[in-house]
Enzyme design. Structure first.
Site, PDB file in Angstrom:
ATOM      1  N   PHE A  46      12.025   5.676  -1.241  1.00  0.00           N
ATOM      2  CA  PHE A  46      11.216   4.550  -0.727  1.00  0.00           C
ATOM      3  C   PHE A  46      11.076   3.463  -1.918  1.00  0.00           C
ATOM      4  CE2 PHE A  46       7.214   2.672   0.741  1.00  0.00           C
ATOM      5  CZ  PHE A  46       7.174   2.784   2.066  1.00  0.00           C
ATOM      6  N   TYR A  72      -2.422   8.722   5.428  1.00  0.00           N
ATOM      7  CA  TYR A  72      -2.354   8.146   6.584  1.00  0.00           C
ATOM      8  C   TYR A  72      -1.200   8.622   7.558  1.00  0.00           C
ATOM      9  CZ  TYR A  72       0.396   4.829   3.837  1.00  0.00           C
ATOM     10  OH  TYR A  72       1.400   4.114   3.065  1.00  0.00           O
TER      11      TYR A  72
END
Ligand SMILES: *Cc1c(COP(=O)(O)O)cnc(C)c1O
Length: 415
Positions: free
Chosen positions: A128, A225
């Protein structure tokens, strides 16, 4: 060998699903099949209740007193302990604080400090991107430090780990392909070379059982999240193995990491434990949303979750390959469920427009540049019939060419 699953068969699988009741713990809009809980998890009434109490009562009425009376000050540690259960970390090693990006910075910096004389950081070229951006930032502050990347400097991460390496930063599950790394084996490989490992659990915390302590992990970071459903921008977590805490120095020496923040002393004296990985005042409303989300997780058996996650994704792959053949979709994720996180990706040259057409029809997944269609499977609120219906919509969008509508080619800021 193909077994042909029709909608009735998928509904029968839902009826027999031991996690079926968990779906009622979430609110999802009518007509939406949500396959993007790997980017932003779904909301639950428990979360709304916690936010409401924290805002109206604790803040509105309790005011400043609530730092003591409502347990606000210790909330980052309390929630860290609860996340510890989901990632295999015993109490006192995890704190909820800041963002994943910031925690990567702290962990890498601390790890380099624990390995003086070594100047290399190893990471994945396919990581990422923020992980690499933060690693570049850490390297820029340390003369002589350099970044070595899998896929750039050597084909396999193992080949980069030698006695010049201070720390290896690894995504436990790759955000794009969903490939799951072997935590025990790679941790051992790094330790054998005298290096430390920072595991990024953004796509594995809440997606599958994680065993940090059992694997001998050094540091880990992750989002709350995504699979943990803590809400948009919910604070991240950082895990630091007990054995490293006293010597691990993170660079953001703010007062919440001080041993005695309310003594208002001159001079920084880091807390002896995991508290030292905090920096400044933490966002209580976001923490309370996460608390509500973790109340749901407390009831979850992670082995049952993993079993269902693999079954959902296997069904999705099977149905897509059976019903969408001839449209240029290529499986990007490992076919073997044991080597995959809780998501499935396919590449297709027109992936962006196809995903927009799916979203317009209520099937929400996401697109990752340049050509990935990504679908997340969150077993707490996604069932087998959802998978069947999602593939039905995909097959229709491809067969009719509905994705060619010019409005689906317009790129939004967030994909
Ligand atoms: C989602 C994600 C992040 C996000 O970092 P933030 O600081 O929360 O924006 C970082 N790393 C990985 C591997 C991710 O999947």
């Amino acid at each position: 060998m193909t077994r042909s699953v029709d909608l009735a068969a998928a509904e029968a699988m839902d009826a027999a699903d031991p996690l079926r009741a968990m779906r009622d713990r979430f609110v999802l809009p009518q007509g939406v099949i949500y396959l993007d809980g790997n980017s932003l998890g779904a909301a639950s009434p428990t979360v709304f209740a916690e936010v409401d109490i924290a805002a109206r009562q604790e803040w509105g009425e309790g005011l400043i007193r609530s730092w003591n009376t409502a347990g606000w000050f210790d909330m980052p540690l309390e929630l860290g302990h609860r996340i510890g259960r989901l990632i295999g970390g015993a109490a006192g090693q995890t704190v909820v604080t800041d963002t994943t990006s910031i925690n990567i910075y702290k962990a890498l910096h601390a790890a380099m400090g624990l390995r003086p004389g070594r100047n290399a950081i190893v990471a994945e070229g396919g990581s990422f991107p923020t992980d690499l951006y933060m690693a570049e930032g850490v390297a820029a502050t340390r003369p002589g430090a350099r970044l070595k990347l899998e896929g750039v400097d050597a084909p396999a991460i193992e080949d980069l780990i030698d006695d010049t390496v201070a720390v290896v930063l690894i995504n436990h599950v790759n955000y794009k392909s969903g490939e799951l790394r072997d935590m025990a084996a790679l941790t051992k490989r790094a330790h054998d070379a005298g290096a430390l490992v920072v595991w990024d659990l953004c796509h594995s915390a809440g997606a599958l059982p994680v065993e940090l302590d059992a694997c001998g992990a050094d540091f880990a970071v992750g989002c709350t999240y995504k699979y943990l459903n803590g809400g948009p921008g919910a604070p991240a977590f950082i895990y630091v193995a007990k054995r490293h805490q006293a010597e691990a120095h993170q660079p953001l020496s703010g007062w919440w990491g001080h041993a005695r923040p309310f003594a208002f002393e001159q001079g920084y004296d880091a807390d002896a434990g995991i508290r030292r990985f905090q920096c400044g005042t933490q966002g209580m409303l976001s923490l309370r949303a996460l608390k509500g989300a973790l109340d749901v997780w407390d009831e979850v058996d992670m082995q049952a979750l993993r079993k269902k996650s693999i079954a959902l994704a296997d069904l999705f792959i099977e149905l897509v390959e059976a019903r969408c053949a001839g449209h240029g979709l290529a499986l990007e994720s490992p076919r073997d469920g044991s080597k995959r996180g809780s998501q499935v990706s396919f590449t297709q040259d027109n992936a962006y427009a196809i995903m927009q057409a799916l979203i317009a029809r209520g099937v929400i997944g996401d697109f990752r540049a340049p050509s990935t269609l990504r679908f997340g499977f969150t077993p707490l609120y996604i069932g087998y019939a959802d998978v069947w219906k999602a593939v039905d919509v995909l097959a229709n969008v491809l067969a009719t060419g509905a994705w060619k509508d010019p409005r689906f080619a317009v790129r939004a800021a967030v994909t």
